[in-house]
Design a protein around this motif. Structure first.
Motif, PDB file in Angstrom:
ATOM      1  N   ALA A 186       0.905  -1.148   0.030  1.00 44.11           N
ATOM      2  CA  ALA A 186      -0.171  -0.016   0.007  1.00 44.11           C
ATOM      3  C   ALA A 186       0.891   1.262  -0.095  1.00 44.11           C
ATOM      4  O   ALA A 186       0.682   2.393  -0.910  1.00 44.11           O
ATOM      5  CB  ALA A 186      -0.641  -0.077   1.129  1.00 44.11           C
ATOM      6  N   LYS A 189       2.135   2.012  -3.489  1.00 47.53           N
ATOM      7  CA  LYS A 189       0.837   2.747  -4.289  1.00 47.53           C
ATOM      8  C   LYS A 189       0.485   3.941  -3.846  1.00 47.53           C
ATOM      9  O   LYS A 189       0.019   4.837  -4.818  1.00 47.53           O
ATOM     10  CB  LYS A 189      -0.216   1.876  -4.284  1.00 47.53           C
ATOM     11  CG  LYS A 189      -0.092   0.363  -4.991  1.00 47.53           C
ATOM     12  CD  LYS A 189      -1.277  -0.324  -5.011  1.00 47.53           C
ATOM     13  CE  LYS A 189      -1.047  -1.917  -5.541  1.00 47.53           C
ATOM     14  NZ  LYS A 189      -0.929  -1.577  -7.102  1.00 47.53           N
ATOM     15  N   ALA A 190       0.840   4.146  -2.387  1.00 44.00           N
ATOM     16  CA  ALA A 190       0.414   5.599  -2.247  1.00 44.00           C
ATOM     17  C   ALA A 190       1.393   6.682  -2.498  1.00 44.00           C
ATOM     18  O   ALA A 190       0.956   7.614  -2.578  1.00 44.00           O
ATOM     19  CB  ALA A 190       0.262   5.592  -0.560  1.00 44.00           C
ATOM     20  N   ASN A 193       0.579   9.418  -4.839  1.00 41.41           N
ATOM     21  CA  ASN A 193      -0.749  10.282  -4.652  1.00 41.41           C
ATOM     22  C   ASN A 193      -0.538  11.212  -3.623  1.00 41.41           C
ATOM     23  O   ASN A 193      -1.694  11.893  -3.338  1.00 41.41           O
ATOM     24  CB  ASN A 193      -1.827   9.124  -4.576  1.00 41.41           C
ATOM     25  CG  ASN A 193      -1.969   8.169  -5.790  1.00 41.41           C
ATOM     26  OD1 ASN A 193      -1.731   8.445  -6.921  1.00 41.41           O
ATOM     27  ND2 ASN A 193      -2.161   6.905  -5.507  1.00 41.41           N
ATOM     28  N   LEU A 194       0.403  11.160  -2.985  1.00 41.41           N
ATOM     29  CA  LEU A 194       0.773  12.119  -1.752  1.00 41.41           C
ATOM     30  C   LEU A 194       0.626  13.330  -2.041  1.00 41.41           C
ATOM     31  O   LEU A 194       0.866  13.812  -3.051  1.00 41.41           O
ATOM     32  CB  LEU A 194       1.953  11.607  -0.945  1.00 41.41           C
ATOM     33  CG  LEU A 194       2.071  10.127  -0.465  1.00 41.41           C
ATOM     34  CD1 LEU A 194       3.450  10.207   0.177  1.00 41.41           C
ATOM     35  CD2 LEU A 194       1.095   9.943   0.642  1.00 41.41           C
ATOM     36  N   LEU A 233      -1.192   5.641   4.014  1.00 47.01           N
ATOM     37  CA  LEU A 233      -1.313   4.318   3.277  1.00 47.01           C
ATOM     38  C   LEU A 233      -2.723   4.681   2.555  1.00 47.01           C
ATOM     39  O   LEU A 233      -3.137   4.168   1.559  1.00 47.01           O
ATOM     40  CB  LEU A 233      -1.508   3.249   4.029  1.00 47.01           C
ATOM     41  CG  LEU A 233      -0.077   2.772   4.849  1.00 47.01           C
ATOM     42  CD1 LEU A 233      -0.401   1.590   5.576  1.00 47.01           C
ATOM     43  CD2 LEU A 233       0.857   2.641   3.823  1.00 47.01           C
ATOM     44  N   TYR A 235      -3.608   6.902   0.688  1.00 52.27           N
ATOM     45  CA  TYR A 235      -3.461   7.440  -0.568  1.00 52.27           C
ATOM     46  C   TYR A 235      -3.322   6.412  -1.697  1.00 52.27           C
ATOM     47  O   TYR A 235      -3.198   6.706  -2.724  1.00 52.27           O
ATOM     48  CB  TYR A 235      -2.464   8.628  -0.648  1.00 52.27           C
ATOM     49  CG  TYR A 235      -3.160   9.648   0.188  1.00 52.27           C
ATOM     50  CD1 TYR A 235      -3.794  10.628  -0.577  1.00 52.27           C
ATOM     51  CD2 TYR A 235      -2.586  10.312   1.257  1.00 52.27           C
ATOM     52  CE1 TYR A 235      -4.139  11.900   0.219  1.00 52.27           C
ATOM     53  CE2 TYR A 235      -2.875  11.394   2.117  1.00 52.27           C
ATOM     54  CZ  TYR A 235      -3.842  12.302   1.435  1.00 52.27           C
ATOM     55  OH  TYR A 235      -4.047  13.173   2.184  1.00 52.27           O
ATOM     56  N   CYS A 236      -3.263   5.033  -1.194  1.00 56.18           N
ATOM     57  CA  CYS A 236      -2.644   4.084  -2.179  1.00 56.18           C
ATOM     58  C   CYS A 236      -3.813   3.943  -3.253  1.00 56.18           C
ATOM     59  O   CYS A 236      -3.600   3.348  -4.397  1.00 56.18           O
ATOM     60  CB  CYS A 236      -2.586   2.706  -1.399  1.00 56.18           C
ATOM     61  SG  CYS A 236      -4.133   1.816  -1.149  1.00 56.18           S
TER      62      CYS A 236
END
Length: 330
Positions: A186, A189-190, A193-194, A233, A235-236
Motif C-alpha cells: 500500500a 501505491k500511495a 498520490n501523496l 497508506l 492514498y494508495c
C-alpha cells in the motif's frame, strides 16, 4: 479510553467532557459542586459508561477530584485560561449530545471498550444486553457487531456466538504478519498520490518529537501511528487493499489503549526513528528502501506490542461490562 482521530466526530464522553470543562472554567459550575455519573448522563442524554469516562477525563485534567462519598467535587482552577475546550461545545444551546441515529452513535466507544479488554482475555459478546446497556434496538446492536466483525475485532465460534479473541502471542503474530505483507504494498501505491506538503508535515512532527528527548504522551504516539499507517497508506487508491489492511490494523485501536498506560516502558519511544527512516526513504525516492524499512518496523513492533500488553495486564484489571462475559484470561 481513547482520543478521537483526525476527521472523525468526537465521542460521547469527549463532547460531555468539553462542555463540563468549559462550565467549570467560566464558573457556570461552581467550585465545590458535586458531579455524578447519573447527573452527567441525564444532562447530556447519554449512558453511564460515557458519563463515567467524561468524569475520569476531567479528573485527569485536574478539574475535579474523587469525593469522599459518591461522585466528584469540582476544584478551584489555578489557571482557568489553561483549560482548552472545543469552541462548538459552548455554542450548543441544546444540552443533549446528538449523533446520527444509527450504530455510529455508539460504535467507537464499544470498539475501544472491547479492544482494550482483549489485551486481558477473550470475551463473549451478548448482543441483547449490549442493546439494553446503550438503550438502543437489537438492530442497532447487530449493526455494531457486524462492523466489529468487518474490522476483525470479533468473530463467531462454532456455535455461531460472537466473541472477541484475546491478543495472545499467536493472534498478534498473525495480525502483524498480515501487516508487514500488505502495508509495504500500500505504501508503494500511495507515494505517487501523496499531496504536496504531506511528507514535510508528517516528518516534521516526528523530528520534533525525537528532538524533545522526553517521553511522548499516548495521544501523540497514537497520532503518529495514524499519520503513517492510516493517513499515508490511505492514498494508495486501492479500496480492496485498504479493506484487507483494516482487519489487522485493529491492533492500532489496541495501541490507542496501551500507549497512555505504558509511556514509562521505554525511555524514548522506539518507533519514532523507525517512522523517520521510512519517511526519509520516501522523500529520497527510494521506494524499495521505504518498503523494507516498513517491513522491519512492523516486525520489531510485534515484540513491543506484546511487551506493552504484558505490562498492562500485570498492572491493572478491566472494569466489568454487562454485555461482555470472560472466556479465557491471557
Amino acid at each position: 479510553m481513547s482520543t478521537t482521530g483526525s476527521g472523525t466526530a468526537p465521542k460521547l464522553y469527549q463532547r460531555a467532557c468539553e462542555v463540563l470543562a468549559l462550565d467549570i472554567s467560566n464558573g457556570a459550575i461552581e467550585v465545590g459542586s458535586r458531579l455524578t455519573e447519573t447527573g452527567v448522563a441525564e444532562r447530556f442524554g447519554i449512558s453511564r459508561a460515557p458519563a463515567r469516562q467524561s468524569l475520569m477525563q476531567l479528573e485527569r485534567m485536574g478539574l475535579i477530584q474523587k469525593a469522599s462519598s459518591r461522585g466528584y467535587d469540582v476544584l478551584a482552577l489555578a489557571n482557568p485560561a489553561s483549560v482548552i475546550v472545543a469552541p462548538k461545545a459552548a455554542a450548543n444551546d441544546d444540552p443533549k449530545i446528538h449523533f446520527l441515529p444509527s450504530w455510529e452513535l455508539i460504535y467507537s466507544e464499544i470498539e475501544m471498550e472491547i479492544v482494550s479488554r482483549t489485551t486481558f482475555a477473550s470475551w463473549r459478546i451478548n448482543e441483547a444486553i449490549l442493546a439494553k446497556h446503550y438503550g438502543v434496538s437489537r438492530t442497532v446492536a447487530r449493526d455494531v457487531v457486524a462492523r466489529l466483525q468487518q474490522r476483525g475485532i470479533v468473530q463467531k465460534d462454532d456455535s455461531a456466538r460472537w466473541f472477541a479473541p484475546a491478543l495472545t502471542m499467536q493472534h498478534i503474530d498473525e495480525l502483524y504478519e498480515l501487516r508487514w505483507v500488505l502495508e509495504p504494498l500500500a505504501l508503494e501505491k500511495a507515494v505517487p498520490n501523496l499531496p504536496e506538503g504531506f511528507l514535510t508535515r508528517v516528518r516534521g512532527n516526528i523530528e520534533s518529537a525525537i528532538n524533545c528527548q522526553v517521553p511522548q504522551v499516548g495521544s501523540t504516539l497514537d497520532r503518529f501511528e495514524q499519520e503513517l499507517h492510516v493517513e499515508l497508506l490511505g492514498y494508495c487508491g486501492n479500496s480492496s487493499l485498504m479493506r484487507a489492511i483494516s482487519l489487522p490494523q485493529s491492533l492500532l485501536i489496541a495501541h490507542h489503549f496501551l500507549y497512555p498506560r505504558t509511556t514509562d516502558l521505554f525511555e524514548t519511544e522506539p518507533f519514532l526513528p523507525e517512522h523517520l527512516e521510512i519517511l526519509t526513504h520516501i522523500q529520497d525516492g527510494n521506494i524499495v528502501g521505504a518498503k523494507d524499512a516498513m517491513t522491519a518496523h512492523l516486525q520489531i513492533s510485534r515484540e513491543r506490542a506484546m511487551m506493552r500488553i504484558q505490562a498492562v495486564t500485570h498492572s491493572m484489571t478491566p472494569d466489568e461490562l454487562p454485555y461482555l462475559d470472560l472466556m479465557e484470561p491471557l
